[in-house]
Design a protein around this motif. Structure first.
Motif, mmCIF file in Angstrom:
data_model
loop_
_atom_site.group_PDB
_atom_site.id
_atom_site.type_symbol
_atom_site.label_atom_id
_atom_site.label_comp_id
_atom_site.label_asym_id
_atom_site.label_seq_id
_atom_site.Cartn_x
_atom_site.Cartn_y
_atom_site.Cartn_z
ATOM 1 N N UNK A 58 0.810 -1.228 0.000
ATOM 2 C CA UNK A 58 0.000 0.000 0.000
ATOM 3 C C UNK A 58 0.839 1.273 0.000
ATOM 4 N N UNK A 59 2.044 1.209 -0.506
ATOM 5 C CA UNK A 59 2.869 2.403 -0.645
ATOM 6 C C UNK A 59 3.548 2.876 0.621
ATOM 7 N N UNK A 60 3.540 2.089 1.690
ATOM 8 C CA UNK A 60 4.192 2.488 2.931
ATOM 9 C C UNK A 60 5.703 2.503 2.741
ATOM 10 N N UNK A 61 6.345 3.446 3.408
ATOM 11 C CA UNK A 61 7.801 3.535 3.386
ATOM 12 C C UNK A 61 8.294 3.795 4.793
ATOM 13 N N UNK A 62 9.548 3.394 5.085
ATOM 14 C CA UNK A 62 10.096 3.641 6.421
ATOM 15 C C UNK A 62 10.118 5.130 6.740
#
Length: 129
Positions: free
Chosen positions: A14-18
Motif C-alpha cells: 500500500x505504498x508504505x515507506x520507512x
C-alpha cells in the motif's frame, strides 16, 4: 547490514515507506562505521612497521580507498535489491503491462522505469541529503 536488513524486511504494501527515524538512526550507524574504518585502517598501517611516515600514510590511503570502494559497491547491490522489493510490494508493471516480478532478465528489470526512478531517487538522496 543492519540498515539493509531493516529496510528489506519492511512491509511496503500500500505504498508504505520507512519513516524518518530509520534515516536518522542509520545515518548515525554509518557515521560510527566510518569512524571505525578510519581507526582500523590507521591501526593496520601502524602495525606494519614502516620506516617512513610517507609509506604508512600511503598504505592508510590504499586501505581506506579499497574499503570505501567495497562499501559503495555493496551499497549499489543492496539498493537494487531493496528497490526491487519495493517495486514488487507496490505491484509496479513495465511499459507493456508485465508485473515487474515476472521480468526474468536483469537488464530488462534494471532498465524499467520504476527501477530507474527508485535508483535515481536513492542516488539523489545519497548525494544530497
Amino acid at each position: 547490514v543492519p540498515y539493509a536488513w531493516s529496510v528489506y524486511s519492511f512491509n511496503y504494501a500500500n505504498g508504505q515507506e520507512p519513516g524518518a527515524i530509520y534515516s536518522i538512526t542509520f545515518t548515525m550507524v554509518v557515521v560510527a562505521g566510518n569512524a571505525i574504518m578510519y581507526e582500523v585502517c590507521a591501526r593496520v598501517s601502524d602495525h606494519v612497521g614502516f620506516k617512513y611516515e610517507d609509506s604508512r600514510q600511503a598504505t592508510y590511503m590504499i586501505l581506506y580507498t579499497v574499503a570505501c570502494t567495497f562499501n559503495v559497491l555493496l551499497d549499489f547491490v543492496m539498493t537494487y535489491i531493496t528497490a526491487f522489493k519495493i517495486i514488487k510490494g507496490l505491484e509496479f508493471r513495465t511499459y507493456f503491462g508485465i508485473p515487474i516480478e515476472h521480468v526474468s532478465s536483469f537488464t530488462d528489470r534494471f532498465e524499467s522505469y520504476a527501477m530507474q526512478r527508485l535508483l535515481a531517487d536513492n542516488a539523489f538522496s545519497y548525494l544530497f541529503p
